[in-house]
Design a protein around this motif. Sequence first.
Motif, mmCIF file in Angstrom:
data_model
loop_
_atom_site.group_PDB
_atom_site.id
_atom_site.type_symbol
_atom_site.label_atom_id
_atom_site.label_comp_id
_atom_site.label_asym_id
_atom_site.label_seq_id
_atom_site.Cartn_x
_atom_site.Cartn_y
_atom_site.Cartn_z
ATOM 1 N N GLY A 40 0.784 -1.223 0.000
ATOM 2 C CA GLY A 40 0.000 0.000 0.000
ATOM 3 C C GLY A 40 0.823 1.284 0.000
ATOM 4 O O GLY A 40 0.283 2.373 -0.086
ATOM 5 N N ILE A 41 2.154 1.152 0.113
ATOM 6 C CA ILE A 41 3.020 2.328 0.162
ATOM 7 C C ILE A 41 4.011 2.333 -1.003
ATOM 8 O O ILE A 41 4.060 3.277 -1.770
ATOM 9 C CB ILE A 41 3.808 2.400 1.496
ATOM 10 C CG1 ILE A 41 2.868 2.346 2.694
ATOM 11 C CG2 ILE A 41 4.697 3.636 1.522
ATOM 12 C CD1 ILE A 41 1.936 3.537 2.825
ATOM 13 N N CYS A 42 4.827 1.277 -1.097
ATOM 14 C CA CYS A 42 5.841 1.218 -2.157
ATOM 15 C C CYS A 42 6.099 -0.247 -2.520
ATOM 16 O O CYS A 42 5.825 -1.156 -1.741
ATOM 17 C CB CYS A 42 7.129 1.896 -1.737
ATOM 18 S SG CYS A 42 7.813 1.323 -0.161
ATOM 19 N N VAL A 43 6.643 -0.443 -3.713
ATOM 20 C CA VAL A 43 6.939 -1.798 -4.182
ATOM 21 C C VAL A 43 8.444 -1.963 -4.344
ATOM 22 O O VAL A 43 9.180 -1.005 -4.522
ATOM 23 C CB VAL A 43 6.231 -2.106 -5.524
ATOM 24 C CG1 VAL A 43 4.722 -2.070 -5.345
ATOM 25 C CG2 VAL A 43 6.662 -1.139 -6.612
#
Length: 116
Positions: A112-115
């Motif tokens: 939900g924030i970064c990959v």
Amino acid sequence: MDETVTLASQLEDEGGPVVLINTFTVPPEDADALLEAWAKDAALMKRQPGFISTQLHRGIAGSGTFLNYAVWQSTAHFRAAFSKAEFQTQLEDYPDTTTASPHLFRKVDVPGICVS
């Protein structure tokens, strides 16, 4: 950066892509000499297998602190480039007042924030 982890131990890693974060600190009057040495190193590294990109940042307000961000395909690629005699010799071009703090990183996946 992490005083408990040496660059030598990081270079033993055999994983995939890595980001080199290296801070340099010099007295402001040595900033031009640092920039010249870094540009020479960057030009050499840019020609090495596995090099993806680099960007140098400078602290604002007259700071003598710089941050280099370089992306490599793997630790092995960075290790090979870092170990080259030509690169090791060029390190002598940095001002004697330079303090460097290199560290290798990998992206982290935070849902939900970064990959990664």
